[in-house]
Write a protein that holds these residues in place. Structure first.
Motif, PDB file in Angstrom:
ATOM      1  N   THR A 268      53.512 -18.498  -1.249  1.00  0.00           N
ATOM      2  CA  THR A 268      53.701 -19.843  -2.066  1.00  0.00           C
ATOM      3  C   THR A 268      52.625 -20.775  -2.627  1.00  0.00           C
ATOM      4  OG1 THR A 268      55.686 -20.004  -0.598  1.00  0.00           O
ATOM      5  CG2 THR A 268      55.092 -21.863  -1.846  1.00  0.00           C
ATOM      6  N   ARG A 269      52.490 -21.059  -3.791  1.00  0.00           N
ATOM      7  CA  ARG A 269      51.306 -21.517  -4.530  1.00  0.00           C
ATOM      8  C   ARG A 269      51.176 -23.074  -3.573  1.00  0.00           C
ATOM      9  NH1 ARG A 269      50.721 -21.360 -11.101  1.00  0.00           N
ATOM     10  NH2 ARG A 269      50.416 -19.175 -10.916  1.00  0.00           N
ATOM     11  N   GLY A 270      49.932 -23.239  -3.432  1.00  0.00           N
ATOM     12  CA  GLY A 270      49.558 -24.737  -2.940  1.00  0.00           C
ATOM     13  C   GLY A 270      49.340 -24.694  -1.578  1.00  0.00           C
ATOM     14  N   GLU A 271      49.896 -23.531  -0.856  1.00  0.00           N
ATOM     15  CA  GLU A 271      49.347 -23.441   0.625  1.00  0.00           C
ATOM     16  C   GLU A 271      48.113 -22.789   0.947  1.00  0.00           C
ATOM     17  OE1 GLU A 271      52.666 -21.123   2.126  1.00  0.00           O
ATOM     18  OE2 GLU A 271      54.219 -22.558   1.975  1.00  0.00           O
ATOM     19  N   LEU A 272      47.680 -23.485   1.919  1.00  0.00           N
ATOM     20  CA  LEU A 272      46.242 -22.749   2.520  1.00  0.00           C
ATOM     21  C   LEU A 272      46.552 -21.692   3.580  1.00  0.00           C
ATOM     22  CD1 LEU A 272      43.844 -25.606   2.643  1.00  0.00           C
ATOM     23  CD2 LEU A 272      43.805 -23.913   1.046  1.00  0.00           C
ATOM     24  N   LEU A 273      45.807 -20.630   3.535  1.00  0.00           N
ATOM     25  CA  LEU A 273      46.031 -19.730   4.478  1.00  0.00           C
ATOM     26  C   LEU A 273      45.077 -19.990   5.876  1.00  0.00           C
ATOM     27  CD1 LEU A 273      47.170 -16.589   4.650  1.00  0.00           C
ATOM     28  CD2 LEU A 273      44.653 -15.945   4.427  1.00  0.00           C
ATOM     29  N   LEU A 274      45.645 -19.800   7.134  1.00  0.00           N
ATOM     30  CA  LEU A 274      44.967 -20.033   8.116  1.00  0.00           C
ATOM     31  C   LEU A 274      44.616 -18.792   8.993  1.00  0.00           C
ATOM     32  CD1 LEU A 274      47.002 -23.071   9.642  1.00  0.00           C
ATOM     33  CD2 LEU A 274      45.116 -23.222   8.697  1.00  0.00           C
ATOM     34  N   ASP A 275      45.498 -17.816   9.049  1.00  0.00           N
ATOM     35  CA  ASP A 275      45.154 -16.421   9.974  1.00  0.00           C
ATOM     36  C   ASP A 275      45.807 -15.427   9.313  1.00  0.00           C
ATOM     37  OD1 ASP A 275      43.962 -15.383  11.613  1.00  0.00           O
ATOM     38  OD2 ASP A 275      44.998 -16.040  13.497  1.00  0.00           O
ATOM     39  N   VAL A 276      45.422 -14.253   9.483  1.00  0.00           N
ATOM     40  CA  VAL A 276      46.183 -12.845   9.164  1.00  0.00           C
ATOM     41  C   VAL A 276      45.707 -11.880  10.075  1.00  0.00           C
ATOM     42  CG1 VAL A 276      45.826 -11.036   7.386  1.00  0.00           C
ATOM     43  CG2 VAL A 276      45.364 -13.219   6.570  1.00  0.00           C
ATOM     44  N   ALA A 277      46.840 -11.065  10.504  1.00  0.00           N
ATOM     45  CA  ALA A 277      46.574 -10.038  11.471  1.00  0.00           C
ATOM     46  C   ALA A 277      47.585  -9.053  10.987  1.00  0.00           C
ATOM     47  CB  ALA A 277      47.151 -10.503  12.554  1.00  0.00           C
ATOM     48  N   TRP A 278      46.978  -7.733  10.999  1.00  0.00           N
ATOM     49  CA  TRP A 278      47.711  -6.457  10.660  1.00  0.00           C
ATOM     50  C   TRP A 278      48.271  -5.732  11.895  1.00  0.00           C
ATOM     51  CZ3 TRP A 278      46.086  -3.792   5.582  1.00  0.00           C
ATOM     52  CH2 TRP A 278      46.960  -2.842   5.365  1.00  0.00           C
ATOM     53  N   HIS A 279      49.443  -5.384  11.880  1.00  0.00           N
ATOM     54  CA  HIS A 279      50.254  -4.575  13.074  1.00  0.00           C
ATOM     55  C   HIS A 279      49.376  -3.173  13.423  1.00  0.00           C
ATOM     56  CE1 HIS A 279      53.279  -2.506  15.210  1.00  0.00           C
ATOM     57  NE2 HIS A 279      54.164  -3.774  15.027  1.00  0.00           N
ATOM     58  N   PRO A 280      49.334  -3.219  14.506  1.00  0.00           N
ATOM     59  CA  PRO A 280      48.408  -2.118  15.367  1.00  0.00           C
ATOM     60  C   PRO A 280      48.811  -0.597  14.698  1.00  0.00           C
ATOM     61  CG  PRO A 280      48.692  -3.670  16.973  1.00  0.00           C
ATOM     62  CD  PRO A 280      49.738  -4.061  15.838  1.00  0.00           C
ATOM     63  N   VAL A 281      50.229  -0.359  14.861  1.00  0.00           N
ATOM     64  CA  VAL A 281      50.582   1.068  14.464  1.00  0.00           C
ATOM     65  C   VAL A 281      51.393   1.062  13.296  1.00  0.00           C
ATOM     66  CG1 VAL A 281      50.221   1.899  16.849  1.00  0.00           C
ATOM     67  CG2 VAL A 281      52.456   0.671  16.013  1.00  0.00           C
ATOM     68  N   ARG A 282      51.892  -0.132  12.467  1.00  0.00           N
ATOM     69  CA  ARG A 282      52.656  -0.086  11.364  1.00  0.00           C
ATOM     70  C   ARG A 282      52.208  -0.715  10.096  1.00  0.00           C
ATOM     71  NH1 ARG A 282      58.408  -2.348  13.863  1.00  0.00           N
ATOM     72  NH2 ARG A 282      58.875  -1.956  11.502  1.00  0.00           N
ATOM     73  N   PRO A 283      52.559  -0.530   8.791  1.00  0.00           N
ATOM     74  CA  PRO A 283      52.028  -0.980   7.581  1.00  0.00           C
ATOM     75  C   PRO A 283      52.781  -2.437   7.566  1.00  0.00           C
ATOM     76  CG  PRO A 283      53.567   0.606   7.167  1.00  0.00           C
ATOM     77  CD  PRO A 283      53.505   0.831   8.737  1.00  0.00           C
ATOM     78  N   ILE A 284      52.405  -3.541   8.315  1.00  0.00           N
ATOM     79  CA  ILE A 284      53.033  -4.690   8.619  1.00  0.00           C
ATOM     80  C   ILE A 284      52.016  -5.690   8.560  1.00  0.00           C
ATOM     81  CG2 ILE A 284      54.416  -6.250   9.818  1.00  0.00           C
ATOM     82  CD1 ILE A 284      56.388  -3.736  10.331  1.00  0.00           C
TER      83      ILE A 284
END
Length: 514
Positions: A268-284
């Motif tokens: 969504t536009r105007g939102e600031l990102l705080l954190d990102v995490a990639w699933h250990p075994v799946r493309p999520i």
């Protein structure tokens, strides 16, 4: 509102740290909240799972680091630091050791069993803006400072093994913002202030020795917008790298081997990102913005021909022509061929009892999975209209005894019925003294402007809410300044968003991709 998130080693549970001090553990398979730990009073700024999944270590903006028992939700130990904590990380193979990165201080390694700490050596005592990380197996600790100097220290002895400086082409140096390691392979990435993500091979770094000049395998950046990166991490197999923009809710995904940009995911536009995490075994991928956890995944297309090779999809009904002997009990005309190849294999016994270990859950130096690992949490069923006391004496008997015993005994009974019978042991709190560290530092999370409405005002648990979340953890009360559920718009191709009915915290929700 969610601030930080992290997956356990198998990707079955997602721990989310919230700005009211709670840690919400989300079951990734049942897609529901498995546990809520009322951990801190102030916002949770960093989380890390232990290797076996039984423990969680958390840091809050009031400079406290705590270890939690995931099953019971109890606090095992607390450490109070003089300055705010930027990051906490368990040793990948020894959950007795925790790496802590305080602001304006050298990194500290805690030993939980005896509550002792070791301050790691730094390159320049005048530059204490240091970030640190264990490597994949925990044999070495990599530290980076604001002058671009990377030190590689032996974890057990804190001896300097290798070092190099990250330069921007010329002799100019750039500050190190974070160091992240891949789950598989020896690669790691360095996110720097010059808006370039550099990918290195750990084996090459160790062979270069002190003051080496290793060349990065890849340099990843957004040449068009010159985007600064808030958080970067590897995919579970280490083949892809995702970076979250510090300006907006946008995720950039690169292929590590070639260095080409594969996809940009827009939130969504105007939102600031705080954190990102990639699933250990799946493309999520899980990302956090404006207090909402968003789950990104590909839209799955059903392919029935994978189950039956001769399966055909029909646009309309077709009249089926039956073969003459198709439904006979025995085909009299059929000649019996000799059993060879696949037919002979059908008669062999198939082992259906022994379970082979899943390769994705084992490291390269392990053959078996961890038998004591905590993969899932038991969830108590929700009762819509619970009886007052289904197994106790009738209500009139209770009332008469209450009048006899007086109000004081009523309070005792209430307190014993609310919590467990045994008194909870108060966790041991250790004060960590660090020389020359300023005590008046404010955590970056509390000083962020533009994300949410006056975060300082709504940080921490509102007055009088202690204990309320025990009664109704899934029906939080919205306080002034909180935002409602904010599911993402379907910006990415093939992305379907469904908002979960259970909010994570007051004003936060998980918007989920199916």
């Amino acid at each position: 509102m969610a601030l930080t998130c992290t997956f356990n080693r198998w990707g079955t549970l997602l721990a989310v740290g919230c700005n009211d001090g709670r840690i919400v553990i989300w079951d990734f398979l049942t897609r529901g909240i498995a546990k809520i730990i009322s951990a801190h009073i102030h916002p949770v700024c960093s989380l890390c799972w232990s290797r076996d999944g039984h423990k969680l270590v958390s840091a809050s903006t009031d400079n406290i680091v705590s270890q939690w028992d995931v099953l019971s939700g109890d606090c095992d130990q607390r450490f109070r630091f003089p300055s705010p904590i930027l990051k906490v990380q368990y040793h990948p193979r020894d959950q007795n050791r925790v790496l802590v990165c305080p602001m304006k201080s050298a990194p500290v390694m805690l030993t939980l069993s005896d509550s002792k700490h070791v301050v790691l050596p730094v390159d320049d005592d005048s530059d204490l803006n240091v970030v640190a990380s264990f490597d994949r197996r925990g044999e070495y600790i990599y530290t980076g400072n604001a002058k671009g100097k990377i030190l590689v220290l032996k974890t057990d002895t804190q001896d300097l093994v290798a070092s190099f400086r990250v330069t921007t082409g010329t002799s100019n140096t750039t500050a190190i913002k974070s160091i992240e390691f891949a789950r598989k392979g020896s690669c790691f990435l360095i996110n720097t202030a010059d808006r370039i993500i550099r990918v290195y091979d750990g084996r090459e770094i160790l062979t270069c020795g002190r003051d080496g000049e290793p060349e990065p395998m890849q340099k990843l950046q957004d040449l068009v917008n010159r985007t600064p990166w808030k958080k970067c991490c590897f995919s579970g197999d280490g083949e892809y790298i995702v970076a979250g923009s510090a300006r907006q809710h946008a995720l950039y995904i690169w292929e590590k081997s070639i260095g080409n940009l594969v996809k940009i995911l827009h939130g969504t536009r105007g939102e600031l990102l705080l954190d990102v995490a990639w699933h250990p075994v799946r493309p999520i991928i899980a990302s956090i913005s404006s207090g909402v956890v968003s789950i990104w995944a590909q839209n799955q297309v059903e392919n029935w021909s994978a189950f039956a090779p001769d399966f055909k999809e029909l646009d309309e009904n077709v009249e089926y022509e039956e073969r003459e002997s198709e439904f006979d009990i025995e085909d009299e005309d059929k000649s019996e061929p000799e059993q060879t190849g696949a037919d002979a294999a059908e008669d062999e016994e198939v082992d259906v009892t022994s379970v082979d270990p899943i390769a994705a859950f084992c490291s390269s130096d392990e053959e078996l999975e961890d038998s004591k690992a905590l993969l899932y949490l038991p969830i108590a069923p929700e009762v819509e209209d619970p009886e007052e006391n289904p197994y106790g004496p009738p209500p009139d008997a209770v009332q008469s005894s209450l009048t006899d015993e007086g109000i004081g005994s009523e309070k005792k009974r209430q307190s014993s019925s609310d919590g467990p019978q045994a008194p909870k042991k108060k966790p041991k709190t250790t004060n960590i003294e660090l020389q020359g560290v300023p005590n008046d530092e404010v955590h970056p999370l509390l000083g962020v402007k533009g994300d949410g409405k006056s975060k300082k005002k709504q940080a921490g648990r509102p007055k009088g809410s202690k204990g309320k979340d025990k009664d109704s953890p899934f029906k939080p009360k919205l306080y002034k300044g909180d935002r409602g559920a904010l599911p993402l718009e379907g910006a990415a191709k093939g992305k379907v968003q469904a908002e979960l009915g259970q909010p994570l915290t007051a004003g936060g929700a998980i918007s989920e991709l199916l």
